[in-house]
Design a protein around this motif. Structure first.
Motif, PDB file in Angstrom:
ATOM      1  N   TYR A 129       9.037   0.704 -13.599  1.00 38.46           N
ATOM      2  CA  TYR A 129       7.866   1.436 -13.116  1.00 38.46           C
ATOM      3  C   TYR A 129       8.264   2.389 -11.998  1.00 38.46           C
ATOM      4  CZ  TYR A 129       4.711  -2.082 -15.293  1.00 38.46           C
ATOM      5  OH  TYR A 129       4.032  -2.903 -16.149  1.00 38.46           O
ATOM      6  N   ARG A 130       9.063   1.854 -11.048  1.00 37.62           N
ATOM      7  CA  ARG A 130       9.457   2.639  -9.884  1.00 37.62           C
ATOM      8  C   ARG A 130      10.267   3.867 -10.298  1.00 37.62           C
ATOM      9  NH1 ARG A 130      12.006  -1.059  -7.231  1.00 37.62           N
ATOM     10  NH2 ARG A 130      14.056  -0.483  -7.969  1.00 37.62           N
ATOM     11  N   SER A 131      11.199   3.692 -11.211  1.00 38.53           N
ATOM     12  CA  SER A 131      12.032   4.820 -11.649  1.00 38.53           C
ATOM     13  C   SER A 131      11.181   5.928 -12.235  1.00 38.53           C
ATOM     14  CB  SER A 131      13.054   4.355 -12.687  1.00 38.53           C
ATOM     15  OG  SER A 131      13.959   3.455 -12.106  1.00 38.53           O
ATOM     16  N   VAL A 132      10.289   5.586 -13.142  1.00 43.07           N
ATOM     17  CA  VAL A 132       9.442   6.595 -13.775  1.00 43.07           C
ATOM     18  C   VAL A 132       8.503   7.217 -12.746  1.00 43.07           C
ATOM     19  CG1 VAL A 132       7.614   6.976 -15.483  1.00 43.07           C
ATOM     20  CG2 VAL A 132       9.606   5.585 -16.074  1.00 43.07           C
ATOM     21  N   LEU A 161       4.350   5.024 -16.194  1.00 42.89           N
ATOM     22  CA  LEU A 161       3.681   5.709 -15.093  1.00 42.89           C
ATOM     23  C   LEU A 161       2.262   5.180 -14.915  1.00 42.89           C
ATOM     24  CD1 LEU A 161       3.726   7.854 -12.872  1.00 42.89           C
ATOM     25  CD2 LEU A 161       2.930   9.506 -14.582  1.00 42.89           C
ATOM     26  N   PHE A 162       1.552   4.992 -16.018  1.00 40.59           N
ATOM     27  CA  PHE A 162       0.181   4.474 -15.953  1.00 40.59           C
ATOM     28  C   PHE A 162       0.168   3.115 -15.251  1.00 40.59           C
ATOM     29  CE2 PHE A 162      -2.980   1.594 -17.760  1.00 40.59           C
ATOM     30  CZ  PHE A 162      -4.155   2.268 -17.448  1.00 40.59           C
ATOM     31  N   TYR A 163       1.056   2.208 -15.675  1.00 38.02           N
ATOM     32  CA  TYR A 163       1.075   0.867 -15.088  1.00 38.02           C
ATOM     33  C   TYR A 163       1.596   0.874 -13.649  1.00 38.02           C
ATOM     34  CZ  TYR A 163      -0.429  -1.042 -19.491  1.00 38.02           C
ATOM     35  OH  TYR A 163      -1.172  -1.331 -20.609  1.00 38.02           O
ATOM     36  N   ALA A 164       2.497   1.794 -13.332  1.00 32.29           N
ATOM     37  CA  ALA A 164       2.972   1.922 -11.951  1.00 32.29           C
ATOM     38  C   ALA A 164       1.819   2.325 -11.050  1.00 32.29           C
ATOM     39  CB  ALA A 164       4.105   2.944 -11.869  1.00 32.29           C
ATOM     40  N   LYS A 165       1.037   3.320 -11.483  1.00 31.34           N
ATOM     41  CA  LYS A 165      -0.107   3.777 -10.684  1.00 31.34           C
ATOM     42  C   LYS A 165      -1.155   2.677 -10.566  1.00 31.34           C
ATOM     43  CE  LYS A 165       0.195   8.752 -11.519  1.00 31.34           C
ATOM     44  NZ  LYS A 165      -0.485   9.905 -12.144  1.00 31.34           N
ATOM     45  N   LYS A 166      -1.380   1.962 -11.652  1.00 32.46           N
ATOM     46  CA  LYS A 166      -2.350   0.868 -11.631  1.00 32.46           C
ATOM     47  C   LYS A 166      -1.917  -0.211 -10.634  1.00 32.46           C
ATOM     48  CE  LYS A 166      -4.627  -2.392 -14.757  1.00 32.46           C
ATOM     49  NZ  LYS A 166      -4.739  -2.861 -16.139  1.00 32.46           N
ATOM     50  N   LYS A 167      -0.645  -0.553 -10.663  1.00 31.04           N
ATOM     51  CA  LYS A 167      -0.118  -1.565  -9.750  1.00 31.04           C
ATOM     52  C   LYS A 167      -0.188  -1.076  -8.301  1.00 31.04           C
ATOM     53  CE  LYS A 167       3.520  -4.968  -9.901  1.00 31.04           C
ATOM     54  NZ  LYS A 167       2.555  -6.022 -10.131  1.00 31.04           N
ATOM     55  N   LEU A 168       0.112   0.197  -8.071  1.00 32.43           N
ATOM     56  CA  LEU A 168       0.011   0.755  -6.717  1.00 32.43           C
ATOM     57  C   LEU A 168      -1.429   0.739  -6.222  1.00 32.43           C
ATOM     58  CD1 LEU A 168       2.445   3.801  -6.693  1.00 32.43           C
ATOM     59  CD2 LEU A 168       2.565   1.768  -5.256  1.00 32.43           C
ATOM     60  N   ARG A 169      -2.364   1.154  -7.089  1.00 30.18           N
ATOM     61  CA  ARG A 169      -3.781   1.145  -6.688  1.00 30.18           C
ATOM     62  C   ARG A 169      -4.210  -0.257  -6.289  1.00 30.18           C
ATOM     63  NH1 ARG A 169      -4.452   5.122 -10.665  1.00 30.18           N
ATOM     64  NH2 ARG A 169      -4.819   3.591 -12.273  1.00 30.18           N
TER      65      ARG A 169
END
Length: 176
Positions: A129-132, A161-169
């Protein structure tokens, strides 16, 4: 002429002539920004240093192959990003499943959100997730470029990217 006053083209030519001062100048001009890119991908100071060293060895070894179709900085950044991603793949393969899940835990970052907390939230993302996320949202690459560099499909890049943003939110929700 001092190496600091050299144009990009003159610097490349001097490096190709094995001018050690020009090689040092090239390193000095680009190493700080490239270290930052490597650190954002690896999330590890020592690993980012290793990536930087490995990347600059590749840069000097293959400088004669630089076609000058882009800026030198863009070419160097591509090498650094690819080297960092390659190292991350090796590191992930070496981790045990337990270690991988441990990195995925939510971190308590205190009572307010600032750039340091956001950086910590990004660094707490799982490596894929972080890399993308970093490559697209921070470094400005397109999904197609990320997919090619990581050896994944464009759909996988978009999903990561979608799951990275979701996890960050979710991690940063309490700071709104």
């Amino acid at each position: 002429m001092t190496t600091a006053a050299m144009t990009e083209s003159e610097l490349i030519d001097a490096c190709l002539d094995n001018d050690r001062l020009a090689q040092k100048e090239l390193y000095d001009r680009y190493s700080r920004a490239m270290y930052t890119a490597a650190y954002r991908i690896t999330s590890d100071f020592e690993l980012a240093n290793d990536v930087l060293q490995e990347a600059f060895v590749k840069i000097f070894r293959h400088l004669a192959g630089f076609r000058r179709e882009s800026t030198l900085g863009a070419w160097i950044k591509t090498i650094v990003v690819r080297t960092a991603l390659s190292r991350m793949r090796r590191e992930i393969r070496m981790e045990t499943l337990e270690d991988y899940h441990h990195k995925d835990q939510v971190v308590d970052w205190g009572h307010y959100l600032d750039a340091d907390y956001l950086e910590k939230a990004i660094q707490a993302l799982p490596a894929g997730y972080r890399s993308v996320f970093v490559m697209i949202e921070v470094e400005g690459y397109a999904h197609k470029e990320v997919a090619e560099m990581l050896g994944i499909s464009v759909g996988t890049s978009k999903s990561q990217l979608f799951y990275a943003k979701k996890k960050l939110r979710k991690s940063l929700e309490k700071y709104r």
